[in-house]
Design an enzyme around this catalytic site. Structure first.
Site: not given
Ligand code: CP
Ligand code: NVA
Length: 300
Positions: A260, A288, A102, A220, A132
């Site tokens: 999400c 998930r 990530r 979101d 997601q």
């Molecule tokens: N929806 C999602 O990716 O949640 P997290 O940021 O908690 O991993």
């Molecule tokens: N769009 C949001 C999604 C989090 C799971 C972000 O990138 O923070």
């Protein structure tokens, strides 16, 4: 399209592979596949941003498949001190069987994937969040049956990483996507146009137009991770894009609401909708785990 062993973008994968992942996730969820297919395998999980669902679901997925997961935050590894993706990938490939990352830039994830000898999975970037949206599609199938091509999905709010992955999914799987985004917050043109060449995509400023008759209404946060400084300006711009009962009532009577998570009650969605009878957000979060098990079992 040749199948890649990485999972960086839904646009990289054949529709048949995406549908196969969904089918496998349904079987895993139903307990029809419980062999420890990843016994002895190790997954490294690099996180440059916070996470609850992605991190925990990947870690539990590895445990349930018989393997093990290692969490590497940027602060506690040499990544935070600037070790290159190339060297990180080269080293981790000697120890582990797969890597989830990530991060901010999709290019950084792609550099890691190019340099790694093991499969790399996108755990969210500024551009995309494919795991997601796969969990979201699993939730849509649970609500309306396996056929996805006849569904219509309304995306309300920011043209962000989630919107981009919805566009890629619609392009690959052929369902209708209607996005309502404020001016200046539309999805990236290249991703939008690619989806438009493949399926029906509406981009409007009007949330009610997007939601009309939809099977799924989804949204979101208004400020994603890394955009915290813009949060108050965005709150003003996005105020007409809140999903509330009136907006949801524009959709089909049996429409579901997805998010999400994490959610901000009273901002992008009212508590009434988030906690209401149409909301499937906890099923979506659970999914998930099942889809990520399927992704790991296929790639590793
Ligand atoms: N929806 C999602 O990716 O949640 P997290 O940021 O908690 O991993
Ligand atoms: N769009 C949001 C999604 C989090 C799971 C972000 O990138 O923070």
């Amino acid at each position: 399209m040749t199948e890649t062993r990485d999972f960086l973008s839904l646009a990289d994968h054949e529709p048949s592979f995406l549908l196969h992942l969904l089918n496998r996730a349904h079987r895993l969820k139903a307990g029809e596949e419980s062999d420890p297919v990843l016994a002895g395998k190790v997954l490294a999980m690099i996180f440059r941003k916070s996470s609850t669902r992605t991190r925990v679901a990947f870690e539990v997925a590895m445990l349930q498949l018989g393997g093990h997961a290692l969490f590497l935050s940027e602060q506690d590894s040499q990544i935070g001190r600037g070790e290159s993706m190339r060297d990180t990938a080269g080293v981790l490939s000697r120890y582990v069987d797969g890597i989830v990352m990530r991060t901010f830039a999709q290019e950084e994830l792609e550099e890691l994937a190019r340099s790694a000898d093991v499969p790399v999975v996108n755990g969210l970037t500024d551009l995309l969040h494919p795991c997601q949206v796969m969990a979201d599609l699993l939730t849509v199938q649970e609500a309306f049956g396996p056929e996805l091509g006849d569904r219509s999905v309304a995306w309300i709010g920011d043209g962000n990483n989630m919107a981009h992955s919805w566009l890629n999914a619609a392009g690959q799987l052929g369902f209708e996507l209607r996005l309502a985004c404020p001016e200046g917050h539309e999805p990236e043109p290249a991703i939008l146009n690619r989806a438009r060449e493949r399926t029906s995509v509406l981009l409007t400023r009007d949330p009610a137009e997007a939601a009309a008759g939809a099977h799924v209404v989804t949204t979101d946060v208004w400020a994603s991770m890394g955009q915290e400084a813009q949060a108050s300006a965005r709150a003003e711009t996005f105020a007409p894009y809140r999903v509330d009962r009136a907006l949801l009532s524009r959709a089909r009577p049996d429409a579901i609401f997805l998010h999400c998570l994490p959610a901000h009650r009273g901002e992008e969605v009212t508590a009434e909708v988030l906690e209401g009878p149409r909301s499937r957000v906890f099923e979506e979060a659970e999914n998930r785990l099942h889809i990520q098990k399927a992704i790991l079992a296929e790639l590793l």
